[in-house]
Motif scaffolding. Sequence first.
Motif, PDB file in Angstrom:
ATOM      1  N   GLY A 107       0.782  -1.201   0.013  1.00 20.05           N
ATOM      2  CA  GLY A 107      -0.140  -0.130   0.142  1.00 20.05           C
ATOM      3  C   GLY A 107       0.799   1.446  -0.093  1.00 20.05           C
ATOM      4  O   GLY A 107       0.193   2.348  -0.383  1.00 20.05           O
ATOM      5  N   THR A 108       2.155   1.211   0.292  1.00 16.20           N
ATOM      6  CA  THR A 108       2.872   2.343   0.235  1.00 16.20           C
ATOM      7  C   THR A 108       2.914   3.102  -0.956  1.00 16.20           C
ATOM      8  O   THR A 108       2.470   4.333  -1.039  1.00 16.20           O
ATOM      9  CB  THR A 108       4.538   2.133   0.849  1.00 16.20           C
ATOM     10  N   LEU A 109       3.138   2.255  -2.029  1.00 20.70           N
ATOM     11  CA  LEU A 109       3.216   3.109  -3.427  1.00 20.70           C
ATOM     12  C   LEU A 109       1.938   3.463  -3.666  1.00 20.70           C
ATOM     13  O   LEU A 109       1.671   4.617  -4.491  1.00 20.70           O
ATOM     14  CB  LEU A 109       3.613   2.023  -4.431  1.00 20.70           C
ATOM     15  N   ASP A 110       0.822   2.740  -3.317  1.00 27.63           N
ATOM     16  CA  ASP A 110      -0.567   3.067  -3.771  1.00 27.63           C
ATOM     17  C   ASP A 110      -0.907   4.601  -3.040  1.00 27.63           C
ATOM     18  O   ASP A 110      -1.620   5.426  -3.414  1.00 27.63           O
ATOM     19  CB  ASP A 110      -1.661   2.119  -3.175  1.00 27.63           C
ATOM     20  N   LEU A 111      -0.646   4.580  -1.933  1.00 30.30           N
ATOM     21  CA  LEU A 111      -0.701   5.854  -1.144  1.00 30.30           C
ATOM     22  C   LEU A 111      -0.088   6.918  -1.609  1.00 30.30           C
ATOM     23  O   LEU A 111      -0.709   8.077  -1.641  1.00 30.30           O
ATOM     24  CB  LEU A 111      -0.220   5.738   0.370  1.00 30.30           C
ATOM     25  N   LEU A 112       1.120   6.802  -2.040  1.00 27.93           N
ATOM     26  CA  LEU A 112       1.886   8.077  -2.795  1.00 27.93           C
ATOM     27  C   LEU A 112       1.343   8.222  -4.146  1.00 27.93           C
ATOM     28  O   LEU A 112       1.323   9.364  -4.704  1.00 27.93           O
ATOM     29  CB  LEU A 112       3.416   7.568  -3.246  1.00 27.93           C
ATOM     30  N   MET A 113       0.797   7.215  -4.870  1.00 32.78           N
ATOM     31  CA  MET A 113      -0.006   7.496  -6.093  1.00 32.78           C
ATOM     32  C   MET A 113      -1.244   8.089  -5.991  1.00 32.78           C
ATOM     33  O   MET A 113      -1.748   9.130  -6.602  1.00 32.78           O
ATOM     34  CB  MET A 113      -0.044   6.220  -6.896  1.00 32.78           C
ATOM     35  N   GLU A 114      -2.103   7.768  -4.778  1.00 31.75           N
ATOM     36  CA  GLU A 114      -3.313   8.528  -4.449  1.00 31.75           C
ATOM     37  C   GLU A 114      -3.327   9.825  -4.024  1.00 31.75           C
ATOM     38  O   GLU A 114      -3.976  10.749  -4.321  1.00 31.75           O
ATOM     39  CB  GLU A 114      -3.927   7.770  -3.345  1.00 31.75           C
ATOM     40  N   ALA A 115      -2.133  10.201  -3.432  1.00 34.27           N
ATOM     41  CA  ALA A 115      -1.719  11.841  -3.138  1.00 34.27           C
ATOM     42  C   ALA A 115      -1.555  12.671  -4.258  1.00 34.27           C
ATOM     43  O   ALA A 115      -1.516  13.854  -4.333  1.00 34.27           O
ATOM     44  CB  ALA A 115      -0.410  11.678  -2.099  1.00 34.27           C
ATOM     45  N   GLY A 116      -1.043  11.514  -5.533  1.00 35.39           N
ATOM     46  CA  GLY A 116      -0.879  12.527  -6.781  1.00 35.39           C
ATOM     47  C   GLY A 116       0.599  12.757  -7.049  1.00 35.39           C
ATOM     48  O   GLY A 116       0.944  13.713  -7.550  1.00 35.39           O
ATOM     49  N   TRP A 117       1.499  12.345  -6.172  1.00 35.54           N
ATOM     50  CA  TRP A 117       2.898  12.778  -6.070  1.00 35.54           C
ATOM     51  C   TRP A 117       3.937  11.688  -6.821  1.00 35.54           C
ATOM     52  O   TRP A 117       5.011  11.914  -7.363  1.00 35.54           O
ATOM     53  CB  TRP A 117       3.531  12.632  -4.569  1.00 35.54           C
ATOM     54  N   VAL A 118       3.292  10.476  -7.267  1.00 33.07           N
ATOM     55  CA  VAL A 118       4.051   9.498  -7.635  1.00 33.07           C
ATOM     56  C   VAL A 118       3.197   8.731  -9.030  1.00 33.07           C
ATOM     57  O   VAL A 118       1.875   8.695  -8.835  1.00 33.07           O
ATOM     58  CB  VAL A 118       4.355   8.174  -6.820  1.00 33.07           C
TER      59      VAL A 118
END
Length: 215
Positions: free
Chosen positions: A124-135
């Motif tokens: 979920g770490t990468l998912d979280l960063l993508m949901e934030a719109g940063w990755v």
Amino acid sequence: MHDDGPPISVRERQLRIVEAVLFSSPEPLSLSEILPYVGEGADLPSLIEDLRNQYAPRGINLVRRGDGWAFRTAEDLGFLLRRQEEETRPLSRAALETLAIIAYHQPTTRAEIEEVRGVAVGKGTLDLLMEAGWVRMRGRRRTPGRPVTYGTTDGFLDHFSLESLTDLPGLDELKGAGLLSSRLPASLQIPLPFDGDLREDEDPLDPDDAGVDAE
């Protein structure tokens, strides 16, 4: 008889249009996104530069964020204005480290992130960063298994007030800000991140990649 004043020139009208379009957009806009409003033939780089100079001494500035432009609070006044935002869960140390590694090592795969950190990237770490719109997912590495490569977005630049990836802080600054921990290898070097289209060792994403979870 009502006097509307002297007519404005074509360039003045174009400046007003560009100003209005940028002011009304919450996200940075690229020149190609602005052009339809002013019409073909407009010298957008020159218009942007004029606006940038006009707003330089004011409380809001016209700033570059990657390939886009946006009005933002002047840097020296930012501490006076705090936009009311919904409370969000702060990023974990693992997420901050993962974000920093992606920013400096992009394009990078999950396995490469884990190699730098020395520990596994939690679910979920990468998912979280993508949901934030940063990755974002960039492409797929031309290696066995074709792992997904990750990179930062213009939203990342905008959030951290960076004009481009070359404005990223150095290693000591990252550690001082708590973005990297002492657990990382002492020999870790900060490379110049790749900021552009797919590299020679990357393939485009597959058509069904948009719907898959971060690997």
